[in-house]
Design a protein around this motif. Sequence first.
Motif, PDB file in Angstrom:
ATOM      1  N   TYR A 121       0.847  -1.186   0.000  1.00 43.16           N
ATOM      2  CA  TYR A 121       0.000   0.000   0.000  1.00 43.16           C
ATOM      3  C   TYR A 121       0.877   1.228   0.000  1.00 43.16           C
ATOM      4  O   TYR A 121       1.916   1.256   0.677  1.00 43.16           O
ATOM      5  CB  TYR A 121      -0.904   0.038   1.241  1.00 43.16           C
ATOM      6  N   LEU A 123       0.694   5.606   0.101  1.00 48.49           N
ATOM      7  CA  LEU A 123      -0.186   6.699   0.483  1.00 48.49           C
ATOM      8  C   LEU A 123       0.557   8.028   0.340  1.00 48.49           C
ATOM      9  O   LEU A 123       1.783   8.083   0.424  1.00 48.49           O
ATOM     10  CB  LEU A 123      -0.628   6.544   1.954  1.00 48.49           C
ATOM     11  N   PHE A 137       4.136  14.144   2.016  1.00 49.01           N
ATOM     12  CA  PHE A 137       4.894  12.956   2.366  1.00 49.01           C
ATOM     13  C   PHE A 137       4.352  11.752   1.608  1.00 49.01           C
ATOM     14  O   PHE A 137       3.134  11.517   1.573  1.00 49.01           O
ATOM     15  CB  PHE A 137       4.803  12.669   3.865  1.00 49.01           C
ATOM     16  N   SER A 181       2.420  -6.361   8.249  1.00 49.61           N
ATOM     17  CA  SER A 181       3.112  -5.771   9.396  1.00 49.61           C
ATOM     18  C   SER A 181       2.245  -4.688  10.016  1.00 49.61           C
ATOM     19  O   SER A 181       2.754  -3.683  10.514  1.00 49.61           O
ATOM     20  CB  SER A 181       4.480  -5.213   9.011  1.00 49.61           C
ATOM     21  N   GLY A 182       0.938  -4.873   9.942  1.00 47.79           N
ATOM     22  CA  GLY A 182       0.021  -3.957  10.601  1.00 47.79           C
ATOM     23  C   GLY A 182      -0.113  -2.607   9.935  1.00 47.79           C
ATOM     24  O   GLY A 182      -0.624  -1.666  10.537  1.00 47.79           O
ATOM     25  N   TYR A 183       0.340  -2.513   8.699  1.00 52.11           N
ATOM     26  CA  TYR A 183       0.199  -1.266   7.947  1.00 52.11           C
ATOM     27  C   TYR A 183       0.992  -0.120   8.558  1.00 52.11           C
ATOM     28  O   TYR A 183       0.656   1.048   8.345  1.00 52.11           O
ATOM     29  CB  TYR A 183      -1.275  -0.861   7.795  1.00 52.11           C
ATOM     30  N   ALA A 184       2.018  -0.410   9.315  1.00 53.33           N
ATOM     31  CA  ALA A 184       2.892   0.658   9.818  1.00 53.33           C
ATOM     32  C   ALA A 184       3.470   1.416   8.625  1.00 53.33           C
ATOM     33  O   ALA A 184       3.917   0.806   7.651  1.00 53.33           O
ATOM     34  CB  ALA A 184       4.014   0.068  10.658  1.00 53.33           C
ATOM     35  N   LEU A 185       3.449   2.718   8.705  1.00 48.41           N
ATOM     36  CA  LEU A 185       3.844   3.535   7.562  1.00 48.41           C
ATOM     37  C   LEU A 185       5.335   3.837   7.585  1.00 48.41           C
ATOM     38  O   LEU A 185       5.897   4.195   8.615  1.00 48.41           O
ATOM     39  CB  LEU A 185       3.052   4.843   7.568  1.00 48.41           C
ATOM     40  N   ASN A 186       5.944   3.691   6.398  1.00 49.11           N
ATOM     41  CA  ASN A 186       7.329   4.096   6.184  1.00 49.11           C
ATOM     42  C   ASN A 186       7.294   5.345   5.326  1.00 49.11           C
ATOM     43  O   ASN A 186       6.831   5.293   4.186  1.00 49.11           O
ATOM     44  CB  ASN A 186       8.104   2.999   5.458  1.00 49.11           C
ATOM     45  N   PHE A 187       7.762   6.455   5.875  1.00 53.85           N
ATOM     46  CA  PHE A 187       7.638   7.743   5.217  1.00 53.85           C
ATOM     47  C   PHE A 187       8.926   8.151   4.525  1.00 53.85           C
ATOM     48  O   PHE A 187      10.030   7.820   4.955  1.00 53.85           O
ATOM     49  CB  PHE A 187       7.306   8.835   6.240  1.00 53.85           C
ATOM     50  N   GLY A 188       8.753   8.948   3.442  1.00 53.93           N
ATOM     51  CA  GLY A 188       9.875   9.679   2.883  1.00 53.93           C
ATOM     52  C   GLY A 188      10.112  10.950   3.687  1.00 53.93           C
ATOM     53  O   GLY A 188       9.409  11.227   4.656  1.00 53.93           O
ATOM     54  N   LYS A 189      11.097  11.738   3.256  1.00 53.09           N
ATOM     55  CA  LYS A 189      11.438  12.955   3.990  1.00 53.09           C
ATOM     56  C   LYS A 189      10.534  14.130   3.656  1.00 53.09           C
ATOM     57  O   LYS A 189      10.586  15.162   4.320  1.00 53.09           O
ATOM     58  CB  LYS A 189      12.889  13.344   3.711  1.00 53.09           C
ATOM     59  N   TYR A 235      -1.187   3.894  16.456  1.00 54.16           N
ATOM     60  CA  TYR A 235       0.220   3.922  16.081  1.00 54.16           C
ATOM     61  C   TYR A 235       0.909   5.125  16.729  1.00 54.16           C
ATOM     62  O   TYR A 235       0.310   6.190  16.870  1.00 54.16           O
ATOM     63  CB  TYR A 235       0.373   4.065  14.563  1.00 54.16           C
ATOM     64  N   TYR A 256       4.445   7.516  16.186  1.00 51.77           N
ATOM     65  CA  TYR A 256       5.544   7.879  15.301  1.00 51.77           C
ATOM     66  C   TYR A 256       6.334   9.015  15.954  1.00 51.77           C
ATOM     67  O   TYR A 256       5.811   9.761  16.781  1.00 51.77           O
ATOM     68  CB  TYR A 256       5.030   8.381  13.946  1.00 51.77           C
ATOM     69  N   GLY A 314      10.737  12.633   7.635  1.00 48.85           N
ATOM     70  CA  GLY A 314       9.369  12.182   7.713  1.00 48.85           C
ATOM     71  C   GLY A 314       9.124  11.470   9.035  1.00 48.85           C
ATOM     72  O   GLY A 314      10.069  11.111   9.740  1.00 48.85           O
ATOM     73  N   TYR A 362       2.843  -0.091  17.432  1.00 46.51           N
ATOM     74  CA  TYR A 362       1.409  -0.004  17.214  1.00 46.51           C
ATOM     75  C   TYR A 362       0.655  -1.046  18.031  1.00 46.51           C
ATOM     76  O   TYR A 362       1.214  -2.060  18.462  1.00 46.51           O
ATOM     77  CB  TYR A 362       1.054  -0.093  15.734  1.00 46.51           C
ATOM     78  N   GLN A 415      -4.527   5.977   7.916  1.00 47.78           N
ATOM     79  CA  GLN A 415      -4.326   6.354   9.303  1.00 47.78           C
ATOM     80  C   GLN A 415      -4.625   7.836   9.469  1.00 47.78           C
ATOM     81  O   GLN A 415      -4.229   8.663   8.648  1.00 47.78           O
ATOM     82  CB  GLN A 415      -2.889   6.059   9.736  1.00 47.78           C
TER      83      GLN A 415
END
Lengths: 113, 116
Positions: free
Chosen positions: A32, A34, A89, A97-105, B33, B35, B42, B48, B105
């Motif tokens: 996914y 976003l 972002f 993995s629970g949809y934990a988000l990995n963000f760009g800068k 969650y 962060y 970011g 979570y 989210q």
Amino acid sequence: DQQVKQNSPSLSVQEGRISILNCDYTNSMFDYFLWYKKYPAEGPTFLISISSIKDKNEDGRFTVFLNKSAKHLSLHIVPSQPGDSAVYFCAASLSNSGYALNFGKGTSLLVTP
Amino acid sequence: DTGVSQNPRHKITKRGQNVTFRCDPISEHNRLYWYRQTLGQGPEFLTYFQNEAQLEKSRLLSDRFSAERPKGSFSTLEIQRTEQGDSAMYLCASSGRGFPRVDEQFFGPGTRLTVL
């Protein structure tokens, strides 16, 4: 290590023109993707998302394109408006993995009148 | 219920003190969650919960960080023996299965921590 990369820290676009924000990722297991928008002193606000089984998703002025072979996605804003000025972002997640988000800068977009 | 709320919005503390932040998610959301966001970066995932169960905590930054969600509603994030490097914005987000999308989210406004 940064799994999601936004290589353009800033972008300036004239009102009415198209804004194109780019994002690259390294983990081919992401399923996914976003885009979030953030104003100063506020939390990120969800804009649009796309599943890895699609290559395009459109919502009003916002369209996200996904190129899985290139591990690249982009956000198109047409037409751009001054109120779109914010930090954008890109984020990616894994459903297992629970949809934990990995963000760009982030990319700071400025839309000028 | 209009969204995710976080308290306090700002916290200034001295190095070595313990701090605790609270997050109240959207009431019907079962996932919560945490962060952390530092300047120019970011948000970085920490941990979570699904209901009251903490399903991922390996990304917590050190054993000085801990989080709880005792009744599956609000959550707290505690940092013990704070260090100057802990200064950051701490963001909470929530999501619900199928509400409206499983992957979306909703973020709170964050708690800005400054460690002197």
